[in-house]
Design a protein around this motif. Structure first.
Motif, PDB file in Angstrom:
ATOM      1  N   THR A   4      -4.124 -24.464 -43.165  1.00 59.09           N
ATOM      2  CA  THR A   4      -5.390 -24.116 -43.809  1.00 59.09           C
ATOM      3  C   THR A   4      -5.713 -22.625 -43.698  1.00 59.09           C
ATOM      4  O   THR A   4      -5.266 -21.946 -42.764  1.00 59.09           O
ATOM      5  CB  THR A   4      -6.569 -24.876 -43.167  1.00 59.09           C
TER       6      THR A   4
ATOM      7  N   SER B 171      -8.803 -21.873 -43.171  1.00 58.68           N
ATOM      8  CA  SER B 171      -9.898 -21.912 -42.190  1.00 58.68           C
ATOM      9  C   SER B 171      -9.435 -21.605 -40.776  1.00 58.68           C
ATOM     10  O   SER B 171     -10.197 -21.014 -39.994  1.00 58.68           O
ATOM     11  CB  SER B 171     -10.541 -23.301 -42.184  1.00 58.68           C
TER      12      SER B 171
ATOM     13  N   HIS C  55     -16.985 -32.736 -39.651  1.00 61.33           N
ATOM     14  CA  HIS C  55     -16.644 -32.097 -40.929  1.00 61.33           C
ATOM     15  C   HIS C  55     -15.991 -33.109 -41.859  1.00 61.33           C
ATOM     16  O   HIS C  55     -15.165 -33.919 -41.424  1.00 61.33           O
ATOM     17  CB  HIS C  55     -15.651 -30.967 -40.650  1.00 61.33           C
ATOM     18  N   THR C  56     -16.377 -33.095 -43.100  1.00 64.93           N
ATOM     19  CA  THR C  56     -15.605 -33.756 -44.141  1.00 64.93           C
ATOM     20  C   THR C  56     -14.970 -32.663 -44.983  1.00 64.93           C
ATOM     21  O   THR C  56     -15.643 -31.719 -45.399  1.00 64.93           O
ATOM     22  CB  THR C  56     -16.488 -34.665 -45.021  1.00 64.93           C
ATOM     23  N   ARG C  57     -13.663 -32.781 -45.197  1.00 67.78           N
ATOM     24  CA  ARG C  57     -12.895 -31.702 -45.841  1.00 67.78           C
ATOM     25  C   ARG C  57     -12.547 -32.032 -47.279  1.00 67.78           C
ATOM     26  O   ARG C  57     -12.157 -33.162 -47.587  1.00 67.78           O
ATOM     27  CB  ARG C  57     -11.602 -31.482 -45.053  1.00 67.78           C
ATOM     28  N   TRP C  58     -12.675 -31.027 -48.109  1.00 62.36           N
ATOM     29  CA  TRP C  58     -12.168 -31.091 -49.475  1.00 62.36           C
ATOM     30  C   TRP C  58     -11.147 -29.966 -49.558  1.00 62.36           C
ATOM     31  O   TRP C  58     -11.497 -28.796 -49.674  1.00 62.36           O
ATOM     32  CB  TRP C  58     -13.302 -30.902 -50.485  1.00 62.36           C
TER      33      TRP C  58
ATOM     34  N   TYR D  89     -14.625 -35.891 -50.337  1.00 63.71           N
ATOM     35  CA  TYR D  89     -13.805 -35.349 -49.244  1.00 63.71           C
ATOM     36  C   TYR D  89     -12.482 -36.084 -49.233  1.00 63.71           C
ATOM     37  O   TYR D  89     -12.327 -37.135 -49.861  1.00 63.71           O
ATOM     38  CB  TYR D  89     -14.523 -35.501 -47.899  1.00 63.71           C
TER      39      TYR D  89
ATOM     40  N   ALA E 155      -6.931 -31.330 -41.155  1.00 59.80           N
ATOM     41  CA  ALA E 155      -8.345 -31.724 -41.090  1.00 59.80           C
ATOM     42  C   ALA E 155      -9.078 -30.864 -40.057  1.00 59.80           C
ATOM     43  O   ALA E 155      -8.508 -30.491 -39.028  1.00 59.80           O
ATOM     44  CB  ALA E 155      -8.464 -33.205 -40.736  1.00 59.80           C
ATOM     45  N   HIS E 156     -10.316 -30.537 -40.333  1.00 62.06           N
ATOM     46  CA  HIS E 156     -11.156 -29.805 -39.385  1.00 62.06           C
ATOM     47  C   HIS E 156     -11.719 -30.821 -38.375  1.00 62.06           C
ATOM     48  O   HIS E 156     -11.794 -32.012 -38.708  1.00 62.06           O
ATOM     49  CB  HIS E 156     -12.315 -29.143 -40.119  1.00 62.06           C
TER      50      HIS E 156
ATOM     51  N   ASN F  76     -16.655 -24.280 -44.371  1.00 66.06           N
ATOM     52  CA  ASN F  76     -16.813 -24.652 -45.773  1.00 66.06           C
ATOM     53  C   ASN F  76     -16.500 -23.432 -46.626  1.00 66.06           C
ATOM     54  O   ASN F  76     -17.134 -22.392 -46.446  1.00 66.06           O
ATOM     55  CB  ASN F  76     -18.256 -25.103 -46.029  1.00 66.06           C
TER      56      ASN F  76
ATOM     57  N   ALA G 108     -11.510 -36.130 -42.530  1.00 63.40           N
ATOM     58  CA  ALA G 108     -12.710 -35.878 -41.731  1.00 63.40           C
ATOM     59  C   ALA G 108     -12.332 -35.744 -40.268  1.00 63.40           C
ATOM     60  O   ALA G 108     -11.260 -36.199 -39.845  1.00 63.40           O
ATOM     61  CB  ALA G 108     -13.705 -37.024 -41.908  1.00 63.40           C
TER      62      ALA G 108
ATOM     63  N   CYS H 199     -17.218 -29.797 -49.021  1.00 64.07           N
ATOM     64  CA  CYS H 199     -17.179 -30.332 -47.667  1.00 64.07           C
ATOM     65  C   CYS H 199     -18.581 -30.627 -47.137  1.00 64.07           C
ATOM     66  O   CYS H 199     -19.580 -30.224 -47.738  1.00 64.07           O
ATOM     67  CB  CYS H 199     -16.468 -29.370 -46.729  1.00 64.07           C
TER      68      CYS H 199
END
Ligand code: GLU
Length: 133
Positions: free
Chosen positions: A124, A126, A71-74, A29, A85-86, A100, A32, A2
């Protein structure tokens, strides 16, 4: 992997955050998002796919404010969807968080927080962090 970018200053945050995320695209990613603190509180924009789609979303509905995170999410836990998505927000909407990595004990934490009344809106790992905060 990320990417995370944040901005606090005197300029419009969303454009700086989008430029930062674009520079992090090479890391890979699947989705996003941005959260910006404006006069009405925290507002978010999230999308699946390329940063260009996120940019289109904020062109349609701009996020006003000079403080924000991106944020770019993986994805590791939960499908690559807009809901996953964050940034994630807490139940009050006053805290936004990007993350991350992996939270190994997220299921135990989620169960405990749910029992206390927290409502989860993503799949998620997160999201437990923002409710813990
Ligand atoms: N584990 C988190 C998720 O699946 C973070 C993934 C990342 O580091 O982008 O949302």
């Amino acid at each position: 992997m990320c990417g995370i970018v944040a901005y606090v200053g005197g300029q419009t945050a969303q454009d700086i955050l989008l430029d930062g995320l674009t520079r992090l695209e090479y890391r890979g990613y699947d989705s996003a998002g941005l959260a910006v603190l404006g006069p009405a509180g925290i507002e978010r924009a999230r999308s699946v796919g390329k940063i260009a789609r996120l940019r289109e979303a904020v062109e349609r509905k701009p996020l006003g404010g000079t403080t924000g995170i991106g944020h770019t999410r993986w994805a590791t836990h939960g499908a690559p969807t807009e809901d996953n998505a964050h940034p994630h927000v807490d139940c009050t909407g006053k805290i936004a968080l990007v993350h991350n990595g992996i939270i190994e004990n997220h299921r135990v934490l989620r169960d405990e927080l749910s029992a206390e009344g927290h409502e989860f809106r993503s799949e998620t790992d997160s999201e437990v962090l923002v409710h813990l905060v």
